[in-house]
Design a protein around this motif. Structure first.
Motif, short mmCIF file in Angstrom:
data_model
loop_
_atom_site.label_atom_id
_atom_site.label_comp_id
_atom_site.label_asym_id
_atom_site.label_seq_id
_atom_site.Cartn_x
_atom_site.Cartn_y
_atom_site.Cartn_z
N GLU A 159 0.93 -1.13 0.08
CA GLU A 159 0.15 -0.20 0.02
C GLU A 159 0.91 1.15 0.08
N ALA A 160 1.98 1.16 0.84
CA ALA A 160 2.68 2.39 0.79
C ALA A 160 3.51 2.54 -0.51
N ALA A 161 3.98 1.80 -0.99
CA ALA A 161 4.56 1.63 -2.37
C ALA A 161 3.60 2.21 -3.44
N LYS A 162 2.21 1.88 -3.30
CA LYS A 162 1.31 2.28 -4.24
C LYS A 162 0.92 4.10 -3.97
N LEU A 163 1.10 4.21 -2.66
CA LEU A 163 0.70 5.61 -2.46
C LEU A 163 1.82 6.63 -2.81
N MET A 164 3.01 5.96 -2.77
CA MET A 164 4.32 6.61 -3.31
C MET A 164 4.38 6.83 -4.93
N GLY A 165 3.46 6.22 -5.64
CA GLY A 165 3.16 6.36 -6.95
C GLY A 165 3.91 5.28 -7.70
N TYR A 166 4.31 4.18 -6.98
CA TYR A 166 4.96 3.17 -7.77
C TYR A 166 3.88 2.36 -8.65
N SER A 167 4.33 2.12 -9.98
CA SER A 167 3.70 1.21 -10.93
C SER A 167 3.75 -0.36 -10.31
N ASP A 168 2.99 -0.96 -10.62
CA ASP A 168 3.07 -2.64 -10.49
C ASP A 168 4.20 -3.10 -10.92
N ARG A 169 4.96 -2.61 -12.08
CA ARG A 169 6.13 -3.27 -12.34
C ARG A 169 7.09 -2.71 -11.27
N GLN A 170 6.99 -1.56 -10.82
CA GLN A 170 8.14 -1.00 -9.85
C GLN A 170 8.04 -1.77 -8.54
N ILE A 171 6.51 -1.93 -8.18
CA ILE A 171 6.30 -2.66 -6.92
C ILE A 171 7.13 -4.01 -6.99
N LEU A 172 7.15 -4.65 -8.22
CA LEU A 172 7.67 -6.05 -8.41
C LEU A 172 9.14 -5.76 -8.31
N THR A 173 9.65 -4.96 -9.14
CA THR A 173 11.10 -4.92 -9.08
C THR A 173 11.88 -4.43 -8.11
#
Lengths: 262, 283
Positions: A159-173
């Protein structure tokens, strides 16, 4: 009570390690026959092992098969584990069951059936065929470790990564892969060790034209025992010990075994 | 297909393809080959029918061999678990460093394959390099015979092969046991034996059952230890399958594999029926 524990564990260590000590000792035997304690100790059988192309070729085959099959098995396991982690659906659970099936079938049954598949694909007696067989057999192991790694990721981190604007690919990598990397490496190393040691699938798919080290050791026994066989066994033991020590030193051994340390 | 769908569709496609090749195709080939008859010269399928199974069950020989193998592997599983549970409990009680050392020792010994394990024990049980020779040297026994091939040798080595795996599988469950449960039992005056059989074993029922199933599956499909350490009369069913594959009688070997698979599935179903149910909780 402590004495009983000491005695039982001493007995266990003798039971587990006496055969290995005998193999180690006999690998240093000077004459051709097997003896323990070694007579006229020498390392000539070690030089013999590494200068005989039939032994080095089978060792090389084992290493190539183990490296490729453990890599492919880890990739398949990662994809399967990630899909289930993203969405716990019936389809994804079916994938987990299907990729684990070869590991759960009786060894000889899977070996016979995968040899039929490789024969129909024209891969019987090829390294690619054995790599396919080992990949299929081993996926279950990195799958278990990858799922253990994914269980360490908390929803709040995603959730924190999403709030920081990470894309799905960025969350994965940038989040998921770095957290599960040690688990994937351990899974890959465990499957590497098992592939190096595996005999039944390799034997069925080899079509008598390719020798891995276990096949070579098994075949050589028909011509009588000689210390080179012990050298081959010790090379394998050392190889496994180095990899296991690396896993233990990574600090993830306990969580890989599903144990929470206090 | 748009860009959003692509990353999701690709892994699904990969897995579907992979599962068809390594999970479904082997079972399909197993079934179709077991009901096929091939030309011995060309290897081409001539006809489909139940000839191979009729040959398998022509007399009771193979049925008896399957029953013997199931019985043998069940006995190996019971002996392995009877040793693994108390030994794993002993290791779980050790301090961190000693416990870590034991885990590495167990992992290292389970890294030995069937072939290497069989070879190591052949040396240990040989007169020239192992126990019979040492005992003969000390004057405890006479003669110059090795202790293999024999049924006891085969049995012990199969337990040796299974023990580290069973212990590694049991260790997490034993570590998770609630220590207060055992302490309260001692406080209530239970003896150590009573705690073991009335508290520990029932608490570990699930993990013991799962470990037993894996130990059973691991051993029932192996043939190397049985062939290397046992006499022909001791050999397990998988030895016959491997021999028929070696002599290129593939459909018959596949039919035997199919029978073994059915026997294993039946055993698992029966075991699940008897031992797999959760005990009724009483208060």
């Amino acid at each position: 009570m402590k004495l009983a524990r000491l005695l039982s564990l001493t007995g266990l260590s003798i039971f587990l390690y006496t055969p290995i000590i005998v193999v180690l000792g006999s690998s240093f035997n000077g004459p051709r026959q097997m003896a323990f304690p070694p007579q006229d100790p020498s390392i000539s059988w070690y030089t013999n092992f590494f200068s005989d192309t039939s032994w080095t070729t089978s060792l090389f085959n084992s290493i190539v098969i183990a490296v490729f099959s453990s890599t492919f098995a880890t990739v398949i396991a990662l994809v399967t584990a990630l899909l289930l982690w993203q969405k716990d659906s019936k389809l994804h659970q079916t994938f987990v069951g299907a990729v684990s099936l070869p590991f759960l079938l009786p060894g000889i049954v899977f070996a016979v059936s995968i040899s039929l598949v490789t024969a129909s694909l024209g891969l019987l007696g090829s390294l690619v065929g054995i790599i396919l067989g080992h990949t299929a057999l081993l996926v279950a192991i990195p799958l278990v470790t990858a799922r253990l790694g994914l269980a360490q990721i908390e929803q709040i981190q995603v959730e924190a990564a999403k709030l920081m604007g990470y894309s799905d690919r960025q969350i994965l990598t940038k989040l998921v892969i770095p957290i599960i990397r040690p688990y994937l490496v351990a899974g890959a190393l465990f499957s590497l060790i098992i592939s190096m040691n595996e005999y039944i699938v390799a034997f069925m798919v080899s079509g008598f034209s390719i020798e891995t080290l276990p096949i070579k050791i098994y075949n050589s026994q028909r011509y009588g025992f000689e210390p080179t066989l012990s050298v081959g066994t010790m090379v394998y033991m050392m190889f496994s010990l180095v990899l296991l020590s690396y896993i233990a030193a990574s600090g993830k051994l306990w969580s890989l075994l599903g144990i929470k340390e206090s | 297909m748009n860009k959003q769908q692509l990353p999701i569709a690709a892994p699904h496609l990969l897995l579907v393809l992979y599962c068809i090749i390594v999970s479904f195709a082997p079972l399909l080939f197993l079934f179709t080959t077991s009901v096929s008859t091939t030309d011995p010269l060309t290897g081409q399928v001539i006809s489909y029918g139940l000839n191979n199974f009729q040959e398998v069950f022509y007399d009771t020989y193979y049925a008896v061999q399957i029953a013997y193998t199931v019985g043998l592997v069940s006995a190996i599983t019971v002996v392995t678990l009877s040793m693994a549970v108390p030994l794993t409990l002993a290791i779980a009680k050790l301090k961190n460093v000693a416990r870590s050392a034991w885990v590495v020792m167990l992992l290292a010994s389970l890294a030995l394959s069937e072939v290497l394990t069989a070879f190591a024990w052949q040396l240990l049980l040989s007169h020239s390099s192992g126990i019979p020779g040492w005992l003969s040297y000390l004057g405890i026994i006479s003669g110059d015979k090795s202790w293999w091939p024999s049924f006891p040798a085969m049995f012990v080595v199969m337990v040796y092969f299974s023990l580290p795996i069973a212990m590694i599988l049991l260790l997490p469950a034993i570590r998770r046991l609630d220590p207060f449960l055992i302490e309260s039992a001692y406080t209530m005056g239970f003896s150590k034996i009573a705690v073991f059989f009335l508290i520990l074993i029932p608490s570990l029922r699930g993990p013991i059952f799962q470990t037993a199933i894996l130990t059973f599956l691991l051993n029932i499909g192996g043939f190397v230890i049985s062939q290397q350490l046992g006499k022909p009369s001791d050999w397990m069913f998988a030895v016959f399958i491997a021999d028929f594959m070696r002599t290129f009688n593939v459909p018959f070997a596949v039919a035997l594999s199919f029978c073994l698979l059915i026997a294993v599935l039946l055993c698992l179903a029966v075991a699940n029926l008897i031992f797999g149910r959760k005990p009724v909780e009483t208060r």
